[in-house]
Design a protein around this motif. Structure first.
Motif, short mmCIF file in Angstrom:
data_model
loop_
_atom_site.label_atom_id
_atom_site.label_comp_id
_atom_site.label_asym_id
_atom_site.label_seq_id
_atom_site.Cartn_x
_atom_site.Cartn_y
_atom_site.Cartn_z
N HIS A 70 0.83 -1.22 0.00
CA HIS A 70 0.00 0.00 0.00
C HIS A 70 0.86 1.26 0.00
O HIS A 70 0.55 2.23 -0.69
N ASP A 71 1.94 1.24 0.78
CA ASP A 71 2.87 2.39 0.82
C ASP A 71 3.39 2.70 -0.58
O ASP A 71 3.38 3.84 -1.03
N GLU A 72 3.84 1.64 -1.26
CA GLU A 72 4.43 1.81 -2.60
C GLU A 72 3.37 2.28 -3.61
O GLU A 72 3.61 3.18 -4.41
N LEU A 73 2.18 1.68 -3.53
CA LEU A 73 1.09 2.05 -4.45
C LEU A 73 0.74 3.53 -4.29
O LEU A 73 0.65 4.27 -5.27
N LEU A 74 0.60 3.95 -3.04
CA LEU A 74 0.23 5.34 -2.77
C LEU A 74 1.36 6.31 -3.16
O LEU A 74 1.09 7.36 -3.75
N ASP A 75 2.60 5.92 -2.88
CA ASP A 75 3.75 6.76 -3.27
C ASP A 75 3.78 6.98 -4.78
O ASP A 75 4.01 8.08 -5.25
N ARG A 76 3.55 5.89 -5.53
CA ARG A 76 3.58 5.98 -7.00
C ARG A 76 2.46 6.87 -7.49
O ARG A 76 2.64 7.71 -8.36
N ILE A 77 1.27 6.69 -6.94
CA ILE A 77 0.12 7.48 -7.36
C ILE A 77 0.35 8.95 -7.02
O ILE A 77 0.12 9.83 -7.86
N ASP A 78 0.83 9.22 -5.83
CA ASP A 78 1.13 10.61 -5.42
C ASP A 78 2.14 11.26 -6.37
O ASP A 78 2.02 12.43 -6.71
N ALA A 79 3.13 10.48 -6.77
CA ALA A 79 4.21 11.01 -7.62
C ALA A 79 3.70 11.54 -8.95
O ALA A 79 4.29 12.44 -9.54
N TYR A 80 2.59 10.99 -9.42
CA TYR A 80 2.05 11.42 -10.72
C TYR A 80 1.07 12.60 -10.61
O TYR A 80 0.58 13.07 -11.62
N GLN A 81 0.81 13.03 -9.38
CA GLN A 81 -0.08 14.18 -9.16
C GLN A 81 -1.37 14.05 -9.97
O GLN A 81 -1.70 14.88 -10.82
N LEU A 82 -2.09 12.97 -9.69
CA LEU A 82 -3.28 12.63 -10.47
C LEU A 82 -4.52 13.39 -9.96
O LEU A 82 -4.68 13.61 -8.77
N ASP A 83 -5.36 13.75 -10.91
CA ASP A 83 -6.65 14.38 -10.58
C ASP A 83 -7.74 13.33 -10.48
O ASP A 83 -8.76 13.54 -9.83
N LEU A 84 -7.54 12.21 -11.19
CA LEU A 84 -8.57 11.17 -11.23
C LEU A 84 -7.91 9.81 -11.33
O LEU A 84 -6.98 9.61 -12.13
N ILE A 85 -8.39 8.87 -10.52
CA ILE A 85 -7.91 7.48 -10.56
C ILE A 85 -9.07 6.63 -11.06
O ILE A 85 -10.17 6.68 -10.50
N VAL A 86 -8.81 5.87 -12.12
CA VAL A 86 -9.85 5.04 -12.73
C VAL A 86 -9.54 3.57 -12.47
O VAL A 86 -8.48 3.09 -12.87
N LEU A 87 -10.44 2.88 -11.79
CA LEU A 87 -10.28 1.44 -11.57
C LEU A 87 -10.99 0.73 -12.72
O LEU A 87 -12.22 0.80 -12.84
N ALA A 88 -10.22 0.11 -13.60
CA ALA A 88 -10.79 -0.52 -14.79
C ALA A 88 -10.46 -2.01 -14.75
O ALA A 88 -9.58 -2.50 -15.45
N GLY A 89 -11.16 -2.72 -13.85
CA GLY A 89 -10.85 -4.14 -13.67
C GLY A 89 -9.60 -4.33 -12.83
O GLY A 89 -8.73 -5.12 -13.15
#
Length: 200
Positions: A70-89
């Motif tokens: 979870h730490d790694e997943l969140l770190d990676r997502i934060d690094a991209y400065q995303l406005d929207l996260i899409v769960l597609a399967g």
């Protein structure tokens, strides 16, 4: 510009529908910045590479416990400065702290008309098997915001699909994808991107 991250575990047909919609201009003021998968063999990662998009694999198997993953997943997502996260399967449970941090910025596509055939254990073919076992005449797909429950967040869009005589789970899955999922997921993203553009 709406920066989107797509999280996916398999082939990435919904991802492809989103990429096609960005290319055609159906989704404007948005770009897919990264595709993340928990499965290194997911064809979705290949689709990302073909489109020149960062393709990242973060698998729970590579970590000694779920917390580190979870730490790694969140770190990676934060690094991209995303406005929207899409769960597609994406077949991995999203950590609660990520839901809190990205409240109303995570959406999911589910292959049924929520509240039917949703919640824990309902994913992939299992949804369509359950729909056929119940004998429903109409099924479909739902795009919704993600909250702490499973498939319980606010609904954004739904589209109905007819169940036909002699349908198998596989045949029904294909029709729901083609007639509903691939249409409403890009549509929902386009709506969110437009809203952001109006705010700007």
């Amino acid at each position: 510009m709406l920066r989107i991250g797509v999280l996916v575990s398999g082939g990435g047909t919904n991802l492809q529908a989103v990429l096609d919609a960005v290319k055609s201009g159906q989704i404007s003021n948005a770009e897919v910045a990264v595709v993340i998968s928990n499965n290194q063999n997911a064809y979705a990662l290949k689709r990302a590479e073909i489109h020149g998009i960062d393709a990242v694999c973060i698998s729970p198997k590579d970590f000694s416990n779920r917390e580190l993953f979870h730490d790694e997943l969140l770190d990676r997502i934060d690094a991209y400065q995303l406005d929207l996260i899409v769960l597609a399967g994406f077949l991995v449970t999203i950590p609660e702290r990520m839901i809190k941090k990205y409240r109303n910025r995570i959406i999911n596509i589910h292959p049924s008309l929520i509240p039917a055939f949703c919640g824990s254990g309902y994913y992939g073919l299992k949804v369509h098997e359950a729909a056929l076992a119940r004998g429903v005449k109409i099924t479909g797909a739902t795009v919704h915001y993600v909250d702490e429950g499973t498939d319980t967040g606010p609904i954004i869009l739904q589209k109905a699909v007819e169940v036909k005589e002699g349908d198998t789970p596989g045949r029904l899955q294909k029709r729901v994808m083609e007639e509903a999922e691939w249409k409403i997921l890009p549509q929902a993203i386009a709506m969110i991107a437009k809203k952001q553009e109006e705010k700007a």
